[in-house]
Design a protein around this motif. Structure first.
Motif, PDB file in Angstrom:
ATOM      1  N   ARG A 123       0.845  -1.213   0.000  1.00 27.10           N
ATOM      2  CA  ARG A 123       0.000   0.000   0.000  1.00 27.10           C
ATOM      3  C   ARG A 123       0.878   1.261   0.000  1.00 27.10           C
ATOM      4  O   ARG A 123       0.608   2.223  -0.716  1.00 27.10           O
ATOM      5  N   PRO A 156      -7.771  12.089  -1.394  1.00 25.12           N
ATOM      6  CA  PRO A 156      -8.644  11.002  -1.890  1.00 25.12           C
ATOM      7  C   PRO A 156      -7.860   9.729  -2.223  1.00 25.12           C
ATOM      8  O   PRO A 156      -8.343   8.620  -1.973  1.00 25.12           O
ATOM      9  N   LYS A 157      -6.650   9.905  -2.798  1.00 20.41           N
ATOM     10  CA  LYS A 157      -5.828   8.739  -3.138  1.00 20.41           C
ATOM     11  C   LYS A 157      -5.403   8.002  -1.868  1.00 20.41           C
ATOM     12  O   LYS A 157      -5.429   6.760  -1.809  1.00 20.41           O
ATOM     13  N   ASN A 174      -6.953   7.981   1.016  1.00 16.90           N
ATOM     14  CA  ASN A 174      -8.129   7.317   1.594  1.00 16.90           C
ATOM     15  C   ASN A 174      -8.530   6.063   0.816  1.00 16.90           C
ATOM     16  O   ASN A 174      -9.096   5.126   1.379  1.00 16.90           O
ATOM     17  N   LYS A 175      -8.233   6.063  -0.477  1.00 16.07           N
ATOM     18  CA  LYS A 175      -8.531   4.880  -1.293  1.00 16.07           C
ATOM     19  C   LYS A 175      -7.540   3.749  -0.991  1.00 16.07           C
ATOM     20  O   LYS A 175      -7.920   2.585  -0.858  1.00 16.07           O
ATOM     21  N   ILE A 176      -6.246   4.122  -0.889  1.00 20.17           N
ATOM     22  CA  ILE A 176      -5.215   3.108  -0.626  1.00 20.17           C
ATOM     23  C   ILE A 176      -5.298   2.605   0.817  1.00 20.17           C
ATOM     24  O   ILE A 176      -5.155   1.404   1.081  1.00 20.17           O
ATOM     25  N   PRO A 226      -7.954   2.589   3.598  1.00 22.09           N
ATOM     26  CA  PRO A 226      -9.337   2.853   4.012  1.00 22.09           C
ATOM     27  C   PRO A 226      -9.400   3.415   5.435  1.00 22.09           C
ATOM     28  O   PRO A 226      -8.690   2.944   6.338  1.00 22.09           O
TER      29      PRO A 226
END
Length: 802
Positions: free
Chosen positions: A485, A583-584, A586-588, A590
């Protein structure tokens, strides 16, 4: 009765001053001496100015980061872009330089090309070891091979030791974290590092670039210190020359300079007494006191000379200087101090300290002027005719005639010009940008600024942006899924042009895989789960001699740190980067399983700038409300707020429009312009309206006659003080700091606009609104007489009392 009370009060003050001259001078001397003993407590900041309160969430995240990983801003970089550095003679010299630097207690450790080690795999027993890449005295061939290996086979050291853009190499000095925010850092940089680098460059003809946050902070702070004396000297020279030009009296000029010099000594004493740090804001206060103090001297000396010209009685003249000018100068200084005092109400420590020291010393310079000038003149002979000739200067009369003609015959033109300026200003305001650039205000011609740009080109920045990843479980960082991650996040960061290639624990993990495959650079990548099982037996005894593991994973193994270095970008670009990153992230990672935060000095400064600008806008709003309230109270008329604010707000809007058109961004230094200029320019409005009301009563409420009389009476003093303030603030334009230059130029321009607005727009409004505002019903008896009445009965009363 109110007039008699007011005159009686100031007459008592005048008698108290003139009857106790020796005692007062002794008290001033003692006070000056006591405050001078506090100068030793003045200290210069060795940390970045904290633009936000300690309990702000951004600060709390940063404090939490420091608790886990220690001080981040302890890295000084030495860069060389010279292929000859890989020749034996110059490489040996570079080694000697780094060895010398290692011996200093301020230096914790150094990563240098000469001390680089390669991670090697050994079989019996299975282990990794860090093995030196070079022998003690490498020859030409060995250095050639080393250069090739470094740039092509050791990606672990990319952006740590060598640039991915060219053949530039750098040595990284990690300062002792306990000393980096102390005086020892300044002494090391200025007294040891700089002379050592200069001697090395001269001896070996190698251009060494130096940068890093500790270095930038030290040289920046030193520039501030150097400029304080320059500002004070320039302000004294400029204001004294203008003062002498107006009064043509060396004696009057010298008395004024003595007064403001004592004020400056008190200003330094107050800073020391309160144990405040010298920052780029508090450094402005001593010259500010000179610039604001000189108009007080102009009012007092001008009135004294007018009285001498009128009746020739020195004792009576000195008494009337205090009784007639004391109240007016008190109120104007109170309004100016109030404008600065609104900074105290903000949540920014930096602004609060500036507001406290500025407001205290503005009132102090008023008291000093009121005491020193009449007392010194009381020991001197009355001025001769040649000292009074300036009171009848023809060119001043021509200026006043022009103003009166404009107000009398060209009011429509004044209104059209004002509306046109307002419209243009609004257009300009829409183009203003906010800047949170750390480097924007720094002296552009200095070598250290050029070096920062060099490292931005070669290593993609020097200002750290930190990402803290909380895996929410002990030893969670080293799980392969979490490492992957982090790798995905690092790949995303690399695609952002303004950010450098990140540093994290992944570097040592990828280097371990490369070492397992006998140093083949194509295996510099995260291992698969199967490879991880093969590599683990070799990695068990691996110690991170260069501190990589400890620097990027906390002791519990729960928190990971990813460091990237930023180029110097403004607030807008930083916000864009954040909008892409968050946003990136938070996507990688959670949010229900990880807690990821952005911090670091680069982000801290950006957020702090936005916070400070917001507080300055609030402060300006408070200053406007406070001064409007004072005006309403002084004139006992809420309608007078409209009359008083219009000519003072228009110049602020015009200046804001100029900033937009000239590309001057909103930042802490330029937003100060509005509060400073408003607090000073409103003084002219108070003088004019007070004189206007006095003329109304003297002329049986004939408005036109009163407006023109007030214009002629106050126009000269407004012109004198505005010219002094214009050139006084212009001295800040000699600064090497862009923000200080902008501050000086913009305040000067604003005060010039404010003078014209108060001399043209204000009287025009009074004439046009005579029925609704400027009449007897609205202008009733004020709360206090700002300018004492030229009334024979009151003066006779005072003469009898004497």
């Amino acid at each position: 009765m109110q007039k008699i009370f007011s005159f009686g009060f100031w007459n008592s003050i005048a008698r108290l001053i003139l009857r106790n001259r020796i005692i007062i001078l002794i008290l001033i001397g003692v006070m000056t001496f006591l405050l001078s003993t506090q100068w030793k407590n003045m200290r210069f900041s060795y940390t970045e100015a904290n633009l936000m309160p300690d309990d702000h969430p951004v600060n709390q995240v940063y404090t939490d980061f420091l608790d886990k990983f220690g001080e981040e801003g302890n890295l000084i970089l030495l860069g060389v872009q010279d292929s000859a550095i890989f020749t034996p003679e110059k490489f040996r010299a570079w080694n000697q330089l780094t060895d010398k630097l290692t011996s200093y207690p301020e230096v914790d450790h150094i990563i240098s090309p000469s001390s680089l080690k390669e991670l090697k795999k050994f079989e019996d027993p299975k282990r990794f070891e860090m093995v030196p890449l070079l022998s003690e005295n490498p020859d030409s061939l060995e250095l050639q091979n080393f250069e090739k290996q470094l740039f092509t086979e050791l990606p672990f050291y990319e952006n740590l030791v060598y640039s991915s853009h060219s053949n530039t190499i750098q040595t990284a000095l990690y300062l002792n974290k306990e000393l980096v925010n102390t005086k020892a850092r300044k002494e090391f940089v200025l007294e040891e590092l700089d002379p050592l680098i200069e001697a090395f460059e001269e001896t070996h003809n190698i251009d060494v670039r130096v940068s890093g946050m500790p270095y930038i902070r030290t040289l920046n702070a030193q520039n501030i210190v150097d400029e304080i004396g320059l500002f004070i000297l320039a302000a004294l020279i400029v204001t004294s020359l203008i003062f002498f030009f107006f009064f043509r009296s060396a004696r009057a000029t010298l008395i004024s300079m003595v007064t403001v010099c004592v004020g400056v000594m008190w200003a330094f004493g107050v800073i020391g007494l309160l144990h405040y740090e010298i920052t780029i804001l508090t450094a402005l206060i001593p010259p500010l006191i000179i610039v604001i103090g000189i108009p007080n001297c102009i009012f007092l000396i001008n009135k004294y000379q007018q009285e001498i010209q009128k009746h020739g009685n020195q004792a009576k003249s000195l008494q009337r200087v205090i009784t007639k000018v004391g109240n007016a100068t008190l109120m104007t200084n109170v309004t100016t101090a109030s404008g600065f005092a609104t900074f105290i109400l903000t949540d920014s420590k930096l602004l609060q300290e500036f507001g406290v020291v500025a407001s205290i010393n503005i009132l102090a310079i008023f008291i000093l002027s009121l005491l020193i000038i009449p007392i010194i003149y009381s020991y001197l002979k009355p001025p001769k005719y040649r000292h009074l000739k300036h009171l009848n200067k023809r060119w001043i009369g021509g200026f006043v005639d022009w103003m009166e003609n404009m107000v009398r015959n060209n009011r429509i033109a004044i209104y059209i010009s004002s509306v046109a300026l307002l419209a243009l200003s609004i257009i300009g305001i829409y183009t203003i940008r906010i800047s949170g650039s750390i480097l924007e205000d720094m002296p552009k011609e200095t070598q250290f600024f050029q070096d920062v740009k060099f490292f931005e080109r070669e290593f993609d920045g020097v200002m750290p942006l930190e990402i803290i990843i909380d895996t929410e479980r002990p030893n969670g960082v080293m799980k392969l899924s979490n490492l992957k991650r982090m790798e995905e996040l690092e790949q995303f960061i690399q695609d952002i042009p303004e950010l450098s290639k990140p540093l994290s624990v992944n570097r040592i993990v990828k280097y371990a895989k490369q070492a397992y495959y006998n140093g083949n650079p194509k295996y510099y990548q995260l291992p698969t789960s199967q490879e991880r099982n093969f590599i683990m037996p070799y990695a068990k005894n691996l110690s991170s001699e260069d501190g990589i593991m400890e620097a990027y994973v906390d002791s519990s193994g729960q928190y990971a740190r990813v460091t990237t270095f930023m180029q110097d970008v403004g607030t807008e670009k930083m916000e864009e980067i954040e909008q892409d990153l968050i946003p990136k992230i938070n996507k990688i990672f959670p949010e229900d399983r990880y807690d990821v935060s952005l911090t670091g000095k680069a982000l801290l400064f950006q957020k702090g700038t936005t916070y400070l600008v917001k507080n300055l806008v609030i402060s300006l709003g408070l200053a406007i409300l406070l001064i409007a309230g004072l005006m309403a109270w002084m004139f006992r008329s809420a309608r007078m707020i409209l009359i008083s604010l219009v000519p003072n707000l228009l110049p602020l809007l015009v200046t804001a429009g100029m900033m937009g058109f000239l590309g001057v961004p909103i930042k802490p230094s330029t937003i100060l312009v509005f509060s400073i200029a408003f607090g000073i320019s409103v003084d002219d409005t108070i003088h004019f309206l007070a004189k206007y009301r006095q003329e109304l009563k003297a002329n049986n409420w004939k408005i036109k006659k009163s407006v023109y009389a007030a214009l002629r009476e106050t126009g000269v003093s407004m012109f004198y003080t505005s010219i002094v303030l214009f050139f006084g603030f212009s001295v800040f334009m000699i600064s090497s700091f862009g923000g200080t230059v902008a501050l000086g130029g913009l305040v000067s321009a604003t005060l010039l606009f404010a003078m014209l607005a108060n001399l043209l727009l204000l009287p025009s409004l009074l004439l046009s609104l005579e029925r609704s505002i400027a009449n007897k019903k609205v202008l009733k008896e004020p709360a206090m007489n700002i300018i004492e009445e030229e009334n024979g009965d009151v003066e006779d009363y005072l003469d009898k009392k004497n």
